[in-house]
Design an enzyme around this catalytic site. Structure first.
Site, short mmCIF file in Angstrom:
data_model
loop_
_atom_site.label_atom_id
_atom_site.label_comp_id
_atom_site.label_asym_id
_atom_site.label_seq_id
_atom_site.Cartn_x
_atom_site.Cartn_y
_atom_site.Cartn_z
CD GLU A 154 -5.04 8.46 -2.31
OE1 GLU A 154 -4.35 9.38 -3.21
OE2 GLU A 154 -3.85 7.78 -2.48
CG PHE A 155 -3.24 3.03 -6.43
CD1 PHE A 155 -3.91 2.42 -6.67
CD2 PHE A 155 -3.93 4.91 -7.11
CE1 PHE A 155 -5.42 2.12 -7.73
CE2 PHE A 155 -4.52 4.80 -8.95
CZ PHE A 155 -4.99 3.24 -8.99
CE LYS A 157 1.52 -0.05 1.20
NZ LYS A 157 2.02 0.77 0.28
CD GLU A 158 -7.17 2.24 6.74
OE1 GLU A 158 -6.74 2.28 7.52
OE2 GLU A 158 -7.70 3.45 6.00
CG PHE A 255 -0.03 -7.46 -1.21
CD1 PHE A 255 0.44 -6.43 -1.08
CD2 PHE A 255 -1.22 -7.17 -0.51
CE1 PHE A 255 0.02 -4.98 -1.01
CE2 PHE A 255 -1.68 -5.36 -0.30
CZ PHE A 255 -1.49 -5.05 -0.07
CE1 TYR A 257 6.41 -11.75 3.70
CE2 TYR A 257 5.09 -10.13 3.03
CZ TYR A 257 6.26 -10.81 2.81
OH TYR A 257 7.51 -9.86 2.68
CB CYS A 266 -9.17 -0.89 0.70
SG CYS A 266 -9.95 0.54 0.84
#
Ligand SMILES: NC(=O)c1ccc[n+]([C@@H]2O[C@H](COP(=O)([O-])OP(=O)(O)OC[C@H]3O[C@@H](n4cnc5c(N)ncnc54)[C@H](O)[C@@H]3O)[C@@H](O)[C@H]2O)c1
Length: 448
Positions: A154-155, A157-158, A255, A257, A266
């Protein structure tokens, strides 16, 4: 199709609700009776934007059910998704006790009705080879049960999970035969109408896709933090460096930052699991180890800056620090491995008092931090009387504060911004001392 999600956490609940949304009949199973009771009453146990409405709609239309009873949950399922946690154990390996526990429950339940054919899917993030171990374990315990095994990482993102699941960049499935691949193509068809691909591959590669993806994203974050630290040493500005660098299409901007490093349930554990897999196989993975170490160091480094700023004022003992942000990232109430919690623990250990605020993660954080830190219901209230403000999560709520009100609330106008939310010149113009990541904050900081 009739689906059972085993584990109704961030992944099991979101995927279950989304599968129900496309017309499947979904049962969500969890051992945690409180979670299931709350869901049966239509109350969502986690904060995830958009989830409440979808939950309510799918419960009302009768497509979503919640239970703590494994026998009932497995009896009629055509596809069983194992979505339980795989936290790190003390050695960094993924702890598979929940996955194997679920496999044992499945074997026990299906043995009573071995005739129907099922597909058992490992959706949890697991070390390469685990899905086949699950297959063998169920086969050994329930030799008459007819099932196909699959892996479907599963990819999501919360914070953006519904959108990620409904419009995935790609779906990855590991299977042992073409029929199982076709089953997944049918199941996911409504989610890839945007033309995005479904990659059907062997199970070992599918398991590895997930680790390789998370490890790569973690690498980007550690990389930009390392560059930010060099910028600090040499007086360059990481914000400008980032712009100049990210305009290169080969690099991209996601990604990358700088800040306090990655947290959550994760990246930290999946990077550690890659390191552990390397050790186990005798394959050196020094890059993964460096990514992890850089990430841990980033928090320590930021805290050391706070401590050193207070060194001439007698240290942190007796001082009060306000924290804006407790969740590991915005738009979630998840505080697992959150940088804020590390910084708060260090501040408390150094004798400081803590007043913290988060738009949604106050309750989950309280359970982790305990009673020693005050968690306030208002961001300015958290700042009131504090010797400094620490910004630890980049919630939108913090991006344009009323600086007059903030300055009046703080005892001293000092901000440690771990998320680089503001323009240094503007903060200085408003009379704040502003310490951020990888950017010069005063003309004197720039080396000539
Ligand atoms: N959280 C994320 O953003 C995310 C994204 C992608 C993949 N993943 C992976 O998905 C997996 C699940 O993560 P999560 O964050 O949803 O975990 P979680 O801790 O939120 O939920 C796991 C749930 O499983 C339940 N459970 C454990 N054993 C069970 C059993 N035998 N039967 C029924 N329920 C059982 C637990 O009670 C818990 O509610 C992990 O492997 C994780 O790495 C997570």
């Amino acid at each position: 199709m009739r689906l059972t999600m085993v584990g109704t956490g961030y992944v099991g609940l979101v995927t279950g609700v989304c599968f129900a949304g496309t017309g499947n009949d979904v049962t969500c199973l969890d051992l945690d009776a409180r979670k299931i009771d709350s869901l049966r009453q239509g109350r969502c146990p986690i904060y995830e934007p958009g989830l409440d409405e979808l939950l309510e709609r799918n419960i009302k239309n009768g497509r979503l059910h919640f239970t703590t009873d494994p026998a009932g949950a497995y009896r009629d399922a055509e596809i069983i998704f194992i979505c339980v946690g795989t936290p790190s154990d003390a050695t960094g390996h993924a702890d598979l006790k929940y996955v194997m526990g679920a496999a044992d429950d499945i074997a026990r339940a299906l043995q009573k009705d071995p005739s129907s054919h099922r597909t058992i899917v490992v959706k949890s993030t697991v070390p390469v080879g685990t899905t086949l171990k699950v297959r063998d374990r169920i086969r050994a315990a329930a030799p008459n049960v007819r099932f196909a095994i699959a892996n479907n990482p599963e990819f999501l993102k919360e914070g953006d999970a519904i959108n990620d699941f409904n419009k995935p960049d790609r779906v990855v499935v590991g299977v042992e035969n073409e029929q199982t691949g076709d089953l997944f193509r049918r199941l996911y068809d409504p989610f890839v109408r945007n033309g995005h691909p479904i990659y059907v591959m062997d199970i070992l590669s599918s398991e590895m896709v997930k680790y390789a993806s998370n490890n790569f994203l973690a690498t980007k974050i550690s990389f930009i933090n390392e560059m930010a630290n060099l910028c600090e040493a040499y007086g360059a500005d990481i914000a400008k460096v980032r712009e100049g660098m990210c305009a290169d299409k080969r690099i991209g901007s996601q990604f990358l930052y700088p800040g306090l490093g990655y947290g959550g349930s994760c990246f930290p554990k999946d990077t550690l699991a890659c390191i552990a897999m390397g050790k186990q196989a005798g394959v050196p993975v020094p890059l993964s180890s460096a990514v992890h170490e850089t990430n841990q160091r980033q928090r320590d480094r930021f805290f050391a800056r706070i401590e050193s700023r207070f060194a001439s004022a007698g240290g942190l003992r007796g001082k009060t620090l306000a924290f804006w942000g407790l969740a590991f990232k915005p738009r979630t109430d998840d505080v697992r491995e959150a940088p804020a919690l590390t910084l708060i623990a260090k501040a408390l250990a150094a004798g400081a008092s803590v007043r913290a605020f988060d738009p949604v993660a106050g309750e989950t954080a309280r359970a982790e931090i305990g009673p020693d830190a005050a968690i306030l219901a208002d961001m300015y209230e958290a700042a009131r009387g504090s010797d400094a403000l620490v910004i630890s999560t980049d919630w939108d709520d913090f991006k344009s504060p009323d600086l007059g009100r903030l300055g009046a609330a703080l005892k001293s106008k000092l901000i440690f911004d771990g998320r680089n939310l503001y323009r240094p010149e503007e903060m200085i113009g408003h009379g704040f001392e502003y310490i951020c990541v990888g950017r010069p904050v005063a003309p004197g900081d720039r080396k000539s």
